[in-house]
Motif scaffolding. Sequence first.
Motif, PDB file in Angstrom:
ATOM      1  N   ASP A   1     -19.006 -23.551  15.205  1.00  0.00           N
ATOM      2  CA  ASP A   1     -18.715 -22.141  14.952  1.00  0.00           C
ATOM      3  C   ASP A   1     -18.697 -21.327  16.245  1.00  0.00           C
ATOM      4  N   LEU A   2     -19.627 -21.607  17.137  1.00  0.00           N
ATOM      5  CA  LEU A   2     -19.654 -20.876  18.405  1.00  0.00           C
ATOM      6  C   LEU A   2     -18.474 -21.255  19.292  1.00  0.00           C
ATOM      7  N   ASP A   3     -18.036 -22.494  19.234  1.00  0.00           N
ATOM      8  CA  ASP A   3     -16.815 -22.886  19.951  1.00  0.00           C
ATOM      9  C   ASP A   3     -15.623 -22.093  19.423  1.00  0.00           C
ATOM     10  N   PHE A   4     -15.564 -21.949  18.108  1.00  0.00           N
ATOM     11  CA  PHE A   4     -14.496 -21.148  17.492  1.00  0.00           C
ATOM     12  C   PHE A   4     -14.568 -19.702  17.972  1.00  0.00           C
ATOM     13  N   VAL A   5     -15.774 -19.147  18.010  1.00  0.00           N
ATOM     14  CA  VAL A   5     -15.964 -17.760  18.452  1.00  0.00           C
ATOM     15  C   VAL A   5     -15.480 -17.582  19.886  1.00  0.00           C
ATOM     16  N   LYS A   6     -15.837 -18.519  20.758  1.00  0.00           N
ATOM     17  CA  LYS A   6     -15.395 -18.442  22.163  1.00  0.00           C
ATOM     18  C   LYS A   6     -13.872 -18.499  22.258  1.00  0.00           C
ATOM     19  N   GLN A   7     -13.258 -19.405  21.521  1.00  0.00           N
ATOM     20  CA  GLN A   7     -11.805 -19.519  21.540  1.00  0.00           C
ATOM     21  C   GLN A   7     -11.156 -18.254  20.979  1.00  0.00           C
ATOM     22  N   ALA A   8     -11.715 -17.711  19.925  1.00  0.00           N
ATOM     23  CA  ALA A   8     -11.172 -16.484  19.329  1.00  0.00           C
ATOM     24  C   ALA A   8     -11.271 -15.325  20.310  1.00  0.00           C
ATOM     25  N   HIS A   9     -12.374 -15.256  21.024  1.00  0.00           N
ATOM     26  CA  HIS A   9     -12.541 -14.199  22.029  1.00  0.00           C
ATOM     27  C   HIS A   9     -11.473 -14.341  23.105  1.00  0.00           C
ATOM     28  N   THR A  10     -11.201 -15.553  23.510  1.00  0.00           N
ATOM     29  CA  THR A  10     -10.141 -15.809  24.495  1.00  0.00           C
ATOM     30  C   THR A  10      -8.788 -15.396  23.933  1.00  0.00           C
ATOM     31  N   THR A  11      -8.530 -15.698  22.676  1.00  0.00           N
ATOM     32  CA  THR A  11      -7.280 -15.316  22.024  1.00  0.00           C
ATOM     33  C   THR A  11      -7.091 -13.802  22.048  1.00  0.00           C
ATOM     34  N   LEU A  12      -8.153 -13.067  21.773  1.00  0.00           N
ATOM     35  CA  LEU A  12      -8.072 -11.598  21.803  1.00  0.00           C
ATOM     36  C   LEU A  12      -7.791 -11.095  23.217  1.00  0.00           C
ATOM     37  N   LYS A  13      -8.434 -11.713  24.194  1.00  0.00           N
ATOM     38  CA  LYS A  13      -8.218 -11.315  25.587  1.00  0.00           C
ATOM     39  C   LYS A  13      -6.780 -11.604  26.019  1.00  0.00           C
ATOM     40  N   VAL A  14      -6.234 -12.720  25.589  1.00  0.00           N
ATOM     41  CA  VAL A  14      -4.845 -13.067  25.900  1.00  0.00           C
ATOM     42  C   VAL A  14      -3.892 -12.049  25.277  1.00  0.00           C
ATOM     43  N   GLN A  15      -4.166 -11.652  24.050  1.00  0.00           N
ATOM     44  CA  GLN A  15      -3.325 -10.652  23.386  1.00  0.00           C
ATOM     45  C   GLN A  15      -3.352  -9.337  24.150  1.00  0.00           C
ATOM     46  N   LEU A  16      -4.539  -8.881  24.513  1.00  0.00           N
ATOM     47  CA  LEU A  16      -4.649  -7.634  25.277  1.00  0.00           C
ATOM     48  C   LEU A  16      -3.906  -7.735  26.603  1.00  0.00           C
ATOM     49  N   THR A  17      -4.088  -8.826  27.304  1.00  0.00           N
ATOM     50  CA  THR A  17      -3.418  -9.022  28.588  1.00  0.00           C
ATOM     51  C   THR A  17      -1.904  -8.983  28.421  1.00  0.00           C
ATOM     52  N   ARG A  18      -1.418  -9.667  27.397  1.00  0.00           N
ATOM     53  CA  ARG A  18       0.023  -9.683  27.126  1.00  0.00           C
ATOM     54  C   ARG A  18       0.552  -8.266  26.869  1.00  0.00           C
ATOM     55  N   LEU A  19      -0.189  -7.496  26.078  1.00  0.00           N
ATOM     56  CA  LEU A  19       0.253  -6.133  25.766  1.00  0.00           C
ATOM     57  C   LEU A  19       0.215  -5.235  27.003  1.00  0.00           C
ATOM     58  N   PHE A  20      -0.815  -5.394  27.817  1.00  0.00           N
ATOM     59  CA  PHE A  20      -0.884  -4.591  29.043  1.00  0.00           C
ATOM     60  C   PHE A  20       0.223  -4.977  30.016  1.00  0.00           C
TER      61      PHE A  20
END
Length: 188
Positions: free
Chosen positions: A116-135
């Motif tokens: 579950d924590l591995d999933f959380v870390k990956q999800a956090h990375t996914t959100l950061k990638v989305q923000l970076t892409r939008l910026f």
Amino acid sequence: MGRKQSYTESELLDITKRLVLEHGYDGFHLKLLSQHLPGARSTIYQYYANKEEIVAACMKRVITSVIEKASAIDETSPMQALQELLTVYVEESELHQLLGDAHKINVKNSAAASRDLDFVKQAHTTLKVQLTRLFQKAQQEKNIREDIPLPVLVGGFSNLINTPNMINVPTPQWSKLLFQMWMGGAQR
């Protein structure tokens, strides 16, 4: 005769989230959880083996909700998408507080908690990638300054969710005010 199970896994995770936010990871324990549940303490173990598993599952559940909402945002207009994304983040503003204790979870006690924590870390990375892409897209379209490095934009934007709503307006209105302030600053 013991108490009958009278709560669902979803209710269990809702109460876990509330208690972890109120007491922190260190102050949360299964006895405290059982005091807030209508059924027997042993019923908790039908869902989770230990504290680590239930808290990690709670974190996974919260970030899964954020990921689902964030991935549903239309990114055609990066500025509109950023504003909508901020609303998603503000709606789950407790996510940072909740995830702040992730490092305290001893994953050696539970393979499920580790997953579950591995999933959380990956999800956090996914959100950061989305923000970076939008910026990046917003910078390319000349909607935001190009001289500000992307990590600064992402970090500053992400921290907006920690701004207390001292005027107690509804979340959509609050996130719009935060977005306007972030975009225009406070300077005249």
